[in-house]
Scaffold this motif. Structure first.
Motif, PDB file in Angstrom:
ATOM      1  N   UNK A 216       0.842  -1.209   0.000  1.00  0.00           N
ATOM      2  CA  UNK A 216       0.000   0.000   0.000  1.00  0.00           C
ATOM      3  C   UNK A 216       0.875   1.256   0.000  1.00  0.00           C
ATOM      4  N   UNK A 217       1.863   1.263   0.921  1.00  0.00           N
ATOM      5  CA  UNK A 217       2.735   2.436   1.016  1.00  0.00           C
ATOM      6  C   UNK A 217       3.481   2.656  -0.307  1.00  0.00           C
ATOM      7  N   UNK A 218       3.994   1.567  -0.881  1.00  0.00           N
ATOM      8  CA  UNK A 218       4.795   1.721  -2.097  1.00  0.00           C
ATOM      9  C   UNK A 218       3.941   2.155  -3.287  1.00  0.00           C
ATOM     10  N   UNK A 219       2.660   1.700  -3.312  1.00  0.00           N
ATOM     11  CA  UNK A 219       1.817   2.118  -4.455  1.00  0.00           C
ATOM     12  C   UNK A 219       1.557   3.625  -4.378  1.00  0.00           C
ATOM     13  N   UNK A 220       1.351   4.155  -3.147  1.00  0.00           N
ATOM     14  CA  UNK A 220       1.172   5.604  -2.991  1.00  0.00           C
ATOM     15  C   UNK A 220       2.466   6.324  -3.369  1.00  0.00           C
ATOM     16  N   UNK A 221       3.580   5.771  -2.893  1.00  0.00           N
ATOM     17  CA  UNK A 221       4.878   6.407  -3.155  1.00  0.00           C
ATOM     18  C   UNK A 221       5.177   6.440  -4.661  1.00  0.00           C
ATOM     19  N   UNK A 222       4.840   5.333  -5.332  1.00  0.00           N
ATOM     20  CA  UNK A 222       5.119   5.274  -6.774  1.00  0.00           C
ATOM     21  C   UNK A 222       4.288   6.301  -7.536  1.00  0.00           C
ATOM     22  N   UNK A 223       2.997   6.417  -7.138  1.00  0.00           N
ATOM     23  CA  UNK A 223       2.155   7.417  -7.807  1.00  0.00           C
ATOM     24  C   UNK A 223       2.697   8.819  -7.551  1.00  0.00           C
ATOM     25  N   UNK A 224       3.141   9.049  -6.317  1.00  0.00           N
ATOM     26  CA  UNK A 224       3.681  10.361  -5.946  1.00  0.00           C
ATOM     27  C   UNK A 224       4.936  10.660  -6.777  1.00  0.00           C
ATOM     28  N   UNK A 225       5.817   9.657  -6.863  1.00  0.00           N
ATOM     29  CA  UNK A 225       7.046   9.863  -7.648  1.00  0.00           C
ATOM     30  C   UNK A 225       6.715  10.174  -9.107  1.00  0.00           C
ATOM     31  N   UNK A 226       5.715   9.425  -9.629  1.00  0.00           N
ATOM     32  CA  UNK A 226       5.320   9.636 -11.023  1.00  0.00           C
ATOM     33  C   UNK A 226       4.822  11.071 -11.228  1.00  0.00           C
ATOM     34  N   UNK A 227       3.984  11.544 -10.295  1.00  0.00           N
ATOM     35  CA  UNK A 227       3.443  12.908 -10.417  1.00  0.00           C
ATOM     36  C   UNK A 227       4.549  13.950 -10.244  1.00  0.00           C
ATOM     37  N   UNK A 228       5.445  13.724  -9.289  1.00  0.00           N
ATOM     38  CA  UNK A 228       6.544  14.676  -9.097  1.00  0.00           C
ATOM     39  C   UNK A 228       7.402  14.747 -10.356  1.00  0.00           C
ATOM     40  N   UNK A 229       7.531  13.590 -11.027  1.00  0.00           N
ATOM     41  CA  UNK A 229       8.272  13.580 -12.294  1.00  0.00           C
ATOM     42  C   UNK A 229       7.518  14.401 -13.340  1.00  0.00           C
ATOM     43  N   UNK A 230       6.184  14.215 -13.368  1.00  0.00           N
ATOM     44  CA  UNK A 230       5.395  14.913 -14.394  1.00  0.00           C
ATOM     45  C   UNK A 230       5.427  16.428 -14.232  1.00  0.00           C
ATOM     46  N   UNK A 231       5.447  16.916 -12.980  1.00  0.00           N
ATOM     47  CA  UNK A 231       5.472  18.375 -12.820  1.00  0.00           C
ATOM     48  C   UNK A 231       6.894  18.917 -12.910  1.00  0.00           C
ATOM     49  N   UNK A 232       7.887  18.046 -12.935  1.00  0.00           N
ATOM     50  CA  UNK A 232       9.265  18.541 -13.010  1.00  0.00           C
ATOM     51  C   UNK A 232       9.648  18.759 -14.474  1.00  0.00           C
ATOM     52  N   UNK A 233      10.782  19.404 -14.689  1.00  0.00           N
ATOM     53  CA  UNK A 233      11.251  19.656 -16.060  1.00  0.00           C
ATOM     54  C   UNK A 233      11.652  18.368 -16.762  1.00  0.00           C
ATOM     55  N   UNK A 234      11.951  17.319 -15.965  1.00  0.00           N
ATOM     56  CA  UNK A 234      12.463  16.089 -16.575  1.00  0.00           C
ATOM     57  C   UNK A 234      11.452  15.451 -17.518  1.00  0.00           C
ATOM     58  N   UNK A 235      10.159  15.777 -17.338  1.00  0.00           N
ATOM     59  CA  UNK A 235       9.154  15.106 -18.171  1.00  0.00           C
ATOM     60  C   UNK A 235       8.864  15.874 -19.448  1.00  0.00           C
ATOM     61  N   UNK A 236       9.555  17.000 -19.702  1.00  0.00           N
ATOM     62  CA  UNK A 236       9.302  17.769 -20.921  1.00  0.00           C
ATOM     63  C   UNK A 236       9.694  16.954 -22.147  1.00  0.00           C
ATOM     64  N   UNK A 237       8.825  16.976 -23.155  1.00  0.00           N
ATOM     65  CA  UNK A 237       9.071  16.162 -24.358  1.00  0.00           C
ATOM     66  C   UNK A 237      10.382  16.556 -25.028  1.00  0.00           C
ATOM     67  N   UNK A 238      10.666  17.871 -25.032  1.00  0.00           N
ATOM     68  CA  UNK A 238      11.817  18.328 -25.797  1.00  0.00           C
ATOM     69  C   UNK A 238      13.107  18.367 -24.972  1.00  0.00           C
ATOM     70  N   UNK A 239      13.031  17.922 -23.708  1.00  0.00           N
ATOM     71  CA  UNK A 239      14.224  18.062 -22.859  1.00  0.00           C
ATOM     72  C   UNK A 239      15.446  17.303 -23.410  1.00  0.00           C
ATOM     73  N   UNK A 240      15.265  16.052 -23.873  1.00  0.00           N
ATOM     74  CA  UNK A 240      16.443  15.350 -24.422  1.00  0.00           C
ATOM     75  C   UNK A 240      17.056  16.136 -25.584  1.00  0.00           C
ATOM     76  N   UNK A 241      16.180  16.679 -26.466  1.00  0.00           N
ATOM     77  CA  UNK A 241      16.710  17.426 -27.619  1.00  0.00           C
ATOM     78  C   UNK A 241      17.442  18.684 -27.145  1.00  0.00           C
ATOM     79  N   UNK A 242      16.917  19.287 -26.079  1.00  0.00           N
ATOM     80  CA  UNK A 242      17.566  20.491 -25.537  1.00  0.00           C
ATOM     81  C   UNK A 242      18.988  20.159 -25.090  1.00  0.00           C
ATOM     82  N   UNK A 243      19.126  19.028 -24.371  1.00  0.00           N
ATOM     83  CA  UNK A 243      20.466  18.646 -23.917  1.00  0.00           C
ATOM     84  C   UNK A 243      21.389  18.341 -25.097  1.00  0.00           C
ATOM     85  N   UNK A 244      20.803  17.735 -26.157  1.00  0.00           N
ATOM     86  CA  UNK A 244      21.629  17.435 -27.342  1.00  0.00           C
ATOM     87  C   UNK A 244      22.115  18.740 -27.984  1.00  0.00           C
TER      88      UNK A 244
END
Length: 1298
Positions: free
Chosen positions: A1081-1109
């Motif tokens: 139970x704890x890990x399923x909440x944690x995983x959803x939280x991590x996923x959402x934190x990833x989504x609101x962070x810059x790391x989830x931007x579609x063009x971020x890999x191209x930007x680094x390139x």
């Protein structure tokens, strides 16, 4: 006063005069001594003019012997003239041609030159050992002054003086010193609008060292606000820790829930009375409670993990009152709880009756009554709101733009009107200039009255003004984007998005567009990034409804074959379609009888085309359906069709005379030779007969002549390509489609509904025609009904983001610390699906949920519980991936056929054997109907929820303890944990029918049928016979022959993980199941939280890999250093708008240095020319060398990009640069007339002119770049090249601007 006394010599007159001089109002008297030569009528006298102070000089009163005369001061040269005949009875005052005060001094040119070059030789270089200089230096003995090199501008004053006045009399009492804030802010270090203005020379275009102004909606918090925020940010619990009694009061508030009091179990009179007494109290208390909440919530700030999501507005709102009502209206209050809508659709169905009451004196009045949608838009503009207006062509969107311009003139602010095409900018300039007068134009090569209150420009120029911090932005009130649907343009759409993101907060936005289905979604995106409401006003109404016809005529006999396909109400007439098909078929069959079968291809021969056009134009002119615009999707076909009408004459003699005089007058500014160009002569003959052609191959000046004649109604038939439909309001009576298929750069396709509507919308002139006529020619055959239906009545193209990263954008944002490229990416329309608000809300819920979960017990035996969970999760995921691979393979599907024995694991079954009876046909969610053995009494049971996945470590097969029973279930893919090597002979239909029958209450207690019993016994026997409870399963690699890397690695990994599970201690703990459920139970909440934190962070931007390139590319080429600071090369690249890497590299590698000005112009033409040519250019050897070097540099950049991971190949990168026009540009720069140049290439004249015009812009950019590098030689060479190509017909001024 002037007094003169005669001396004994009679030859000299000494005039003494005195006057009082005040300089600059400071009350200082000055003594002025003047010697002046006075010319009298009879003799020349030297007058000594001695002026002493007013107070000390005793001037005797005027006597009878005194000669009346007056002095006139002449200009600022210090000369005086004597006036000897003053007017009678007028006082004699010293007269002057200057205002009173000291005359300004002006040194003579001679003294200035002497001072600058002889007395002060600082301009001479000290380090040059040239002999002449040495001699000169000896004469002047110049001292080396090192300190003069250390020059730094004085810092701004940090304080100013404030006046203290007496409140009653207003007298000055004292001066106090006040500290000034932000005095150090300038365009070089601040994004604020409060910074000092830059130098006037940079006020229009800005400078590439300036910071832009802070984009709206991107407010960063100050440190103080962050500090306050962290102090204020406490979660208030409305249940427990609220104060009930305010300090100093005896009674307080009751926060307990009132509902409990009302719902009492027994009802008697007393209880009813008590509830009634409660009711009046309830009301005020509820209100008080609300107020309490409000006041408590005021300081509470939304929790957010990024600064920029939390605007300044929100942080300040609790402490400062709103500034003005207007401000308050357009800035919606931030409420982090509810998900707010930024786009507000405006209802235009109800009439706007109180319009004139609400706007008694409008900023602009029209001679006609406005439509409802226009009135609504004007009301929104008056409230200073941003609007998105989507309406059909000629519905009157320009009204909105005109009102905004008028408003800004009334408010003394500025408006910028942007359009996608230069030609459109020119036309709008003429229209608005006639209406408003105070209008300027900025395009790549023209700059007219840039100080005007309304500026018309292309979107690219506005983008560079925003990046370069132009001062115009300060006064800007509106930006009007015309033809916003152009944002779909793959090449230039990104510019619109950049501009919308970069606009500062004080600028309101007006978007005008053709009808688009997702106007609301688009406006929602703009509203969210700008944090302001956008009012969406869209109307589907056409001022002139359209009728769409199919035309099958091709001869005098069949010229009336025109069939109505869509009526003005928009109904599709199938009857008309079939009649057209019959008419075509009838003719074709006759043709087929005599000549064999019909040729079914799309193409027709030139003679057939000619017949169709002659017939149609004849028919339309007889029905007075002209003017006609004929859209043809190929330039050569346009020309051919116009030529095919050589026998037609559609104009009267009066019209011919008008056309002739207008044509001559327009071309009078061209040089003699240019007036005789073949294209001009051909067009003159066509125009006289009322026919014209309009496409990109036509010379720009000719295109303008044609447009103007067309709008006057003198061109009766215009063959045009799609560009004619863009923008300008040039409606016709009839629109004809030569074909409904076009080539879009990759292949042929039917017109999209949006394109068709845009072009068809040119039919129907408002106020002249009741309906507009649209005709589709059926030359080879009638088009498919479905294709026609989609094209005419389908949804227009939705607005899609074309946002992409460009090096210029990255460098422009990197040079300003406060702006990040990721902010730009996050705000792009392509990322508009990111609902950060909702995600932030969910994150806070999950964080709360995590904090309330019971703690884990990981002591003793359970110490390896977490590693166990991770191992099990990995095993589960790997097994599922393997199963998917098996089932998607052909062999896996063959194996999972009827009769295959499988191992089943789900909530009900643990390692139970089953046999497959049926496989569904649905390839996406494939299900398997299987007969499974189970305990007696557990046929229906859901079983326990095995959260601990026991089958992963307990692999023993299920054997019932009591009598064996069975169940038939539909299994999903994940329920099948193993495919065994065994198969059984079963009769599926019989088993399923028997089982279903026994599910009915009547037959529930019947014994199972023969087929089921046999199958159940077989499965039980297999389970019992398996040694150690294990059964052989099919191996995906060896048995199913799946040899892919993933499957091989996966199956090896599964074996390793299964073996490792036996070593864990936690599975032997008595509380294991309960603790594992908690972990899960704890890990399923944690995983959803991590996923959402990833989504609101810059790391989830579609063009971020191209930007680094791209950053990697820039670092390899040393445009930026490892920390991201822009270097000199990067600064140069910022100046250049396209192909910035190649141009900068050419500059730094001195490729252009050995070339003459005309050769460098010719070489750079590869950046602006995009077509392929068949003609091989003849060019000089140095140019050929230059081309080789350009290609090698391009190859190097292409390979570097490929190495850094950008998906474009080096060949594709090099292939962009085409050298087909090098010879043409070289000869043009050397002065060859245009007529001869046109012979050198197969490229059409209009394209050549456009390329040379764009080349001039490139040369200007290179000149700027050379200045930044400090290469003055190259800079002046580019200037010479630019001057060499700016001549004659190529740079003749637009007819719209003069």
């Amino acid at each position: 006063m002037l007094a003169t006394s005669e001396a004994s010599t009679k030859t000299t007159l000494v005039a003494t005069f005195s006057f009082h001089l005040q300089s600059g109002g400071h009350g200082q008297n000055q003594d002025v001594v003047c010697f002046c030569l006075v010319r009298s009528v009879s003799f020349v006298v030297l007058l000594l003019l001695f002026c002493c102070c007013f107070f000390s000089a005793d001037v005797p009163p005027v006597g009878p012997l005194d000669l009346p005369m007056s002095l006139l001061e002449m200009g600022c040269s210090g000369r005086f003239e004597l006036i000897t005949r003053p007017l009678p009875d007028q006082p004699l005052a010293p007269q002057s041609t200057l205002p009173h005060g000291l005359p300004p001094t002006s040194l003579t040119l001679e003294t200035e030159v002497e001072k600058q070059f002889l007395r002060d030789p600082a301009w001479l270089p000290i380090h040059d050992t040239d002999f002449a200089f040495q001699k000169f230096l000896k004469v002047t003995e110049r001292k080396v002054n090192i300190a003069s090199l250390l020059n730094c501008t004085p810092s701004a004053l940090h304080s100013g003086l404030s006046v203290v006045r007496d409140p009653t009399t207003g007298m000055l009492l004292d001066f106090t010193e006040v500290l000034l804030e932000n005095t150090g802010m300038s365009a070089k270090n601040s994004l604020s609008l409060q910074r000092q203005p830059g130098p006037p020379s940079e006020s229009l275009r800005g400078s590439n060292t300036n910071y832009p102004f802070l984009p709206g909606g991107m407010e960063e918090l100050t440190l103080d606000q962050i500090k306050n925020k962290s102090e204020l940010e406490t979660a208030i619990d409305f249940e427990n820790d609220l104060l009930r009694v305010p300090p100093g009061l005896k009674a307080g508030m009751d926060f307990t829930d009132k509902d409990a009091k009302l719902a009492k179990p027994e009802v008697n009179l007393m209880s009813l009375l008590s509830t009634l007494e409660d009711i009046p109290d309830l009301q005020p208390e509820a209100e008080e409670k609300e107020e309490g909440k409000g006041s408590e919530e005021a300081p509470k700030l939304p929790r957010t993990n990024s600064l920029e999501d939390l605007g300044i507005k929100d942080a300040v709102s609790s402490s400062s009152p709103p500034e003005t009502g207007k401000e308050e209206k357009s800035k919606p209050k931030e409420n982090p709880v509810e998900n707010k809508k930024w786009a507000i659709p405006v209802n235009i169905t109800s009439p706007c009756d109180d319009f004139y009451k609400r706007i008694p004196n409008p900023a602009f009045k029209w001679p006609f009554e406005l439509d409802v949608f226009q009135k609504q838009a004007v009301l929104r503009l008056e409230a200073h709101d941003s609007v998105f207006v989507a309406a059909h062509t000629s519905a009157g969107k320009t009204v909105v733009a005109e009102y905004a311009i008028a408003l800004s003139q009334k408010h003394m602010t500025r408006t910028i009107y942007t359009s996608p095409i230069k030609a459109l900018s020119n036309q709008k300039f003429r229209d608005f200039k006639n209406t408003f007068g105070d209008v300027g134009l900025l395009t790549g090569d023209v700059q007219l009255s840039p100080e005007s209150s309304c500026l018309i420009m292309t979107t690219e120029i506005l983008r560079s003004m925003l990046y370069n911090g132009s001062e115009v932005i300060r006064d800007l009130e509106w930006v009007i984007f015309d033809e916003v649907h152009y944002i779909n343009d793959a090449e230039r759409g990104v510019v619109w998005e950049e501009v919308l993101i970069m606009l500062p907060d004080h600028v309101s936005i007006i978007l005008l567009s053709a009808t688009v289905p997702n106007a609301l979604e688009f406006s929602e995106w703009i509203g969210r990034i700008k944090k302001k409401h956008i009012y969406v006003i869209s109307t589907m109404k056409r001022p002139v409804p359209l009728e769409h016809y199919l035309y099958t005529g091709n001869s005098t006999k069949t010229q009336k074959e025109m069939f109505l396909l869509v009526d003005p109400a928009g109904n599709f007439m199938t009857k008309g379609y079939y009649t057209a098909v019959d008419a075509k078929k009838e003719r074709t069959s006759k043709h087929a009888q005599s000549f064999g079968t019909k040729n079914t291809s799309h193409s027709t021969t030139a003679s057939q085309d000619r017949a169709v056009w002659l017939t149609l134009v004849h028919f339309l002119s007889r029905r007075q359906q002209t003017p006609v615009v004929a859209f043809t999707f190929s330039r050569t076909r346009c020309d051919d069709n116009a030529r095919s009408l050589d026998s037609m004459d559609l104009t009267t003699s009066i019209e011919k005379a008008e056309i002739h005089s207008f044509f001559q007058k327009s071309l009078s500014r061209l040089r003699g030779g240019d007036r005789q160009l073949p294209q001009i002569l051909v067009m003159r003959d066509l125009l006289k007969r009322g026919i014209a052609v309009h496409h990109s191959g036509i010379l720009p000046i000719l295109k303008e002549v044609i447009e103007m004649l067309f709008s006057r109604g003198l061109v009766k038939v215009l063959f045009a390509t799609e560009t004619f439909a863009m923008g300008v309001n040039m409606p016709a009576r009839t629109v004809v489609f030569d074909s409904i298929r076009k080539h879009d750069g990759t292949g042929f396709r039917n017109l999209l509904p949006g394109e068709y509507i845009q072009m068809a919308g040119r039919a129907g002139r408002r106020g002249l025609d009741a309906t507009g006529t649209v005709i589709i020619l059926c030359k080879a055959g009638v088009h498919e009904m479905a294709a026609l239906h989609v094209m005419m009545l389908g949804k227009p193209t939705t607005l899609h983001s074309q946002f992409r990263l460009t090096y210029t954008m990255i460098l422009n944002l990197l040079r300003v610390e406060a702006l990040r490229v990721t902010d730009m990416m996050r705000r792009s329309f392509s990322e508009s699906h990111r609902d950060t608000q909702a995600q932030e809300k969910r994150i806070s819920q999950l964080k709360r949920a995590l904090s309330t979960l019971p703690p884990l017990d990981t002591e003793g035996q359970l110490s390896d519980l977490m590693p166990y969970y991770h191992t099990v999760t990995e095993l589960r995921n790997t097994t599922e991936a393997l199963q998917r691979a098996m089932l998607e393979s052909v062999n896996g599907l063959k194996a999972l056929s009827v009769g295959r024995v499988v191992v089943v694991n789900n909530k009900q079954h643990l390692n139970a054997l089953g046999v497959i009876l049926q496989v569904s046909n649905d390839s996406v969610n494939r299900t398997f109907t299987a007969l499974i053995i189970c305990e007696k009494g557990n046929e229906e049971g859901e079983g326990n929820n095995n959260a601990a996945f026991p089958h992963l470590f307990n692999t023993a097969l299920f054997i019932p303890e009591g009598p064996c029973s069975h169940t038939v279930q539909k299994l999903k893919l994940q329920d099948v944990s193993g495919i065994t090597v065994k198969t059984l002979k079963v009769i599926p239909d019989r088993i399923i029918d028997n089982y279903n029958k026994r599910q009915q209450p009547r037959f529930r207690h019947d014994p199972p049928g023969q087929a089921i019993s046999t199958a159940t016994q077989e499965l039980l026997r297999l389970a019992e016979a398996s040694p150690g409870g294990k059964i052989a399963t099919l191996d995906p690699v060896n048995d199913l022959q799946l040899k892919s890397m993933d499957v091989v690695e996966g199956s090896m990994r599964v074996r390793v993980l299964q073996d490792s599970l036996k070593d864990f201690n936690c599975i032997h703990s008595p509380t294991f199941a309960e603790q594992f459920a908690r972990v899960k139970e704890r890990m399923s909440v944690q995983e959803e939280l991590d996923q959402l934190l990833f989504l609101v962070s810059d790391q989830s931007l579609t063009l971020l890999p191209e930007y680094h390139q791209r950053i990697k590319v820039l670092q390899s080429l040393q445009y930026v250093d490892s920390s991201g600071a822009v270097q000199l090369k990067g600064r140069v690249a910022c100046q250049i708008s396209s192909h910035e890497l190649l141009l900068t590299e050419l500059l730094f590698e001195n490729v252009l240095s050995p070339l003459a000005p005309e050769e460098s112009a010719a070489l750079l033409s590869c950046l602006v020319f995009t077509q392929n040519t068949q003609v091989e250019p003849h060019i000089t050897n140095t140019l050929q060398e230059g081309i080789k070097r350009v290609l090698s540099v391009a190859q190097r950049i292409g390979e570097l990009q490929r190495d850094c991971g950008i998906p474009q190949t080096a060949e594709e990168f090099v292939g962009q640069f085409k050298f087909g026009l090098t010879e043409v540009v070289y000869c043009w720069a050397r002065g060859m007339p245009f007529a001869e140049i046109a012979q050198l290439t197969d490229v059409q004249e209009g394209t050549v002119v456009r390329c040379i015009q764009r080349l001039d812009e490139v040369l200007k950019e290179v000149r700027q770049a050379a200045r930044i590098v400090g290469d003055s030689v190259l800079g002046s060479k580019m200037e010479r090249a630019s001057l060499a190509i700016r001549r004659d017909i190529v740079f003749t001024a637009s007819l719209y601007t003069h």
